[in-house]
Design a protein around this motif. Sequence first.
Motif, PDB file in Angstrom:
ATOM      1  N   PHE A 273       0.844  -1.198   0.000  1.00  0.00           N
ATOM      2  CA  PHE A 273       0.000   0.000   0.000  1.00  0.00           C
ATOM      3  C   PHE A 273       0.878   1.246   0.000  1.00  0.00           C
ATOM      4  N   GLU A 274       0.235   2.396  -0.197  1.00  0.00           N
ATOM      5  CA  GLU A 274       0.924   3.678  -0.038  1.00  0.00           C
ATOM      6  C   GLU A 274       0.014   4.634   0.715  1.00  0.00           C
ATOM      7  N   VAL A 275       0.632   5.544   1.474  1.00  0.00           N
ATOM      8  CA  VAL A 275      -0.083   6.400   2.414  1.00  0.00           C
ATOM      9  C   VAL A 275       0.240   7.859   2.118  1.00  0.00           C
ATOM     10  N   GLU A 276      -0.763   8.712   2.293  1.00  0.00           N
ATOM     11  CA  GLU A 276      -0.560  10.141   2.067  1.00  0.00           C
ATOM     12  C   GLU A 276       0.456  10.726   3.035  1.00  0.00           C
ATOM     13  N   ILE A 277       1.146  11.750   2.586  1.00  0.00           N
ATOM     14  CA  ILE A 277       2.048  12.518   3.444  1.00  0.00           C
ATOM     15  C   ILE A 277       1.220  13.154   4.571  1.00  0.00           C
ATOM     16  N   GLY A 278       1.771  13.163   5.757  1.00  0.00           N
ATOM     17  CA  GLY A 278       1.077  13.778   6.896  1.00  0.00           C
ATOM     18  C   GLY A 278       0.453  12.766   7.831  1.00  0.00           C
ATOM     19  N   GLU A 290      -7.930   1.849   8.850  1.00  0.00           N
ATOM     20  CA  GLU A 290      -8.461   3.170   9.212  1.00  0.00           C
ATOM     21  C   GLU A 290      -8.079   4.207   8.159  1.00  0.00           C
ATOM     22  N   LEU A 291      -6.859   4.120   7.667  1.00  0.00           N
ATOM     23  CA  LEU A 291      -6.402   5.050   6.630  1.00  0.00           C
ATOM     24  C   LEU A 291      -7.072   4.757   5.291  1.00  0.00           C
ATOM     25  N   VAL A 292      -7.282   3.477   4.986  1.00  0.00           N
ATOM     26  CA  VAL A 292      -7.985   3.101   3.751  1.00  0.00           C
ATOM     27  C   VAL A 292      -9.403   3.657   3.788  1.00  0.00           C
ATOM     28  N   GLY A 295      -9.592   7.252   3.029  1.00  0.00           N
ATOM     29  CA  GLY A 295      -9.082   7.651   1.713  1.00  0.00           C
ATOM     30  C   GLY A 295      -7.646   8.113   1.751  1.00  0.00           C
ATOM     31  N   ALA A 296      -6.948   7.877   2.870  1.00  0.00           N
ATOM     32  CA  ALA A 296      -5.563   8.320   3.018  1.00  0.00           C
ATOM     33  C   ALA A 296      -4.566   7.223   2.678  1.00  0.00           C
ATOM     34  N   ALA A 297      -5.062   6.026   2.348  1.00  0.00           N
ATOM     35  CA  ALA A 297      -4.188   4.928   1.932  1.00  0.00           C
ATOM     36  C   ALA A 297      -4.858   4.165   0.792  1.00  0.00           C
ATOM     37  N   VAL A 298      -4.078   3.756  -0.179  1.00  0.00           N
ATOM     38  CA  VAL A 298      -4.573   2.978  -1.321  1.00  0.00           C
ATOM     39  C   VAL A 298      -3.549   1.895  -1.629  1.00  0.00           C
ATOM     40  N   TYR A 299      -3.957   0.914  -2.426  1.00  0.00           N
ATOM     41  CA  TYR A 299      -2.972  -0.094  -2.806  1.00  0.00           C
ATOM     42  C   TYR A 299      -1.897   0.556  -3.665  1.00  0.00           C
ATOM     43  N   PHE A 311      -4.140  -6.834  -5.972  1.00  0.00           N
ATOM     44  CA  PHE A 311      -4.069  -8.287  -5.842  1.00  0.00           C
ATOM     45  C   PHE A 311      -5.462  -8.915  -5.813  1.00  0.00           C
ATOM     46  N   PRO A 312      -5.597 -10.173  -6.212  1.00  0.00           N
ATOM     47  CA  PRO A 312      -6.889 -10.861  -6.166  1.00  0.00           C
ATOM     48  C   PRO A 312      -7.448 -10.863  -4.745  1.00  0.00           C
ATOM     49  N   GLY A 313      -8.743 -10.555  -4.621  1.00  0.00           N
ATOM     50  CA  GLY A 313      -9.394 -10.569  -3.316  1.00  0.00           C
ATOM     51  C   GLY A 313      -9.176  -9.317  -2.497  1.00  0.00           C
ATOM     52  N   ILE A 314      -8.681  -8.233  -3.119  1.00  0.00           N
ATOM     53  CA  ILE A 314      -8.347  -7.027  -2.360  1.00  0.00           C
ATOM     54  C   ILE A 314      -9.567  -6.429  -1.647  1.00  0.00           C
ATOM     55  N   ASP A 315     -10.751  -6.476  -2.290  1.00  0.00           N
ATOM     56  CA  ASP A 315     -11.943  -5.892  -1.671  1.00  0.00           C
ATOM     57  C   ASP A 315     -12.309  -6.615  -0.382  1.00  0.00           C
ATOM     58  N   ALA A 316     -12.144  -7.943  -0.381  1.00  0.00           N
ATOM     59  CA  ALA A 316     -12.420  -8.711   0.838  1.00  0.00           C
ATOM     60  C   ALA A 316     -11.310  -8.497   1.867  1.00  0.00           C
ATOM     61  N   TRP A 317     -10.066  -8.353   1.398  1.00  0.00           N
ATOM     62  CA  TRP A 317      -8.921  -8.167   2.306  1.00  0.00           C
ATOM     63  C   TRP A 317      -9.087  -6.895   3.138  1.00  0.00           C
ATOM     64  N   VAL A 318      -9.515  -5.816   2.480  1.00  0.00           N
ATOM     65  CA  VAL A 318      -9.607  -4.535   3.193  1.00  0.00           C
ATOM     66  C   VAL A 318     -10.878  -4.411   4.032  1.00  0.00           C
TER      67      VAL A 318
END
Length: 439
Positions: A273-278, A290-292, A295-299, A311-318
């Motif tokens: 994943f990657e996370v916004e600055i701050g 919590e960040l996902v 909207g402050a974190a995305v794959y 990755f496969p199954g990402i919607d269920a993973w998050v």
Amino acid sequence: MSSLRIKSDIKQILVVLLIVIFFVTLIFLNYVLFSTRAFIYEQNIKNQIPPIPGRFLWSLPISNESYCNFNYGLPNKLNFSESDLHFPPQEGTNSSYRVLYNVVEGDVEESVPKVTYVTHVTVDFVLFIPEIVRYWNGPISIAAFVPAQDAQIFFQKLFRICLCLADMSRVSIHLVFPVNFEPYLEEFTNSSHFQDCEVRNEFKDKFNRIEHDISYPINVGRNVAREAANTHFVMVTDIELIPSAHLAESFLEMMQFFRGIDPVTQVYVVPTFEVEIGYDMPLTKKNLLELVDAGAAVYFHKFLCPHCQKFPGIDAWVTKQERKSVEPFLSVKREYPFHRWEPIFIGTKLDPLYDEALSWEGLQDKMPQMLQMCLLNYRFVILDNAFLVHWPGIKGRHKRTNDGWRTPYIKRNTERYGHIIRQIASTTESSVNRKCRLQ
């Protein structure tokens, strides 16, 4: 009667118009509100000061003795002979690069979890080394690309880190360089030269790769660092990717629980994943989710290369809540429609090597290895409660970078990949798994 009907029709038309106006107004207001929020959000992001890698070192006391185990005359000078040099693992004598293994040799205690963080680095990213040491408590194997004067910059920073961070004792470093641009190091007084642990990324006379038409041999670095690892399990990754808490030991606990279910052709995907600055770096899945949700974190690379890390199954993973242990989430093969997926995984030194003819600048540098693993019928076990996070900042979300300079490198990588595909098609025509999608 006719007059009443007309009045009734007019009323109905007015009612419909009022409803339409109401919804149009509502949509417009929502758009304005969304645009305003987006503008404020963008301004807030622009006003954030990006975190400085290695900044935590500044508060540490400096030691008189180095925590790193240096070879080849380091840290005062760099002495090596032709007999000390090796060829890269895949291209061998055909390569235009040379390798000097274990200029820094890690010493790993028995209690350290035996999974090696395998990565590569240039002088621009030296200060990410202490960040990896800070968050990964297993062995670390790093291939450093240091042509010519870059070695001086690299070691000047590294020497100070080695005087400040005790866990640098777990780090092994290997040098990679073009055969015509051997690294050199002026004589250097080590501990007396430094007064504190304030290491900064300042560059003077850095080697200009573009000027010398030398691309970054990212896959040479990956193969070299993996080859030098002294553990069965390795995770080949990039130095800006920070692991979740206790990843190495939690993975080994999982493998102990599932003892005997470790076929050679199976690897363990660590979602990235990657996370916004701050925002603080999430070290647990709870913090990440919590960040996902905010909207402050995305794959990873969602806005630059959507198929690369989704990755496969990402919607269920998050949506699956955190558990204490690392465990298998989903077992898949890298087949269509995931034939462009480039997962980062924990595997072994028996897995296929990376193609050393491909450069970082030309992109798609992992694709031949991924294709080969598909054709070898590998299974990819996606892990839960384990992840990597790119050092704060979401690439491509707010503005597109101009990557036009990559064009000639992309052309080279594309030609090389085409050659690989033709080789595979001609030698394994009858047994090719069509779901692997060579293209």
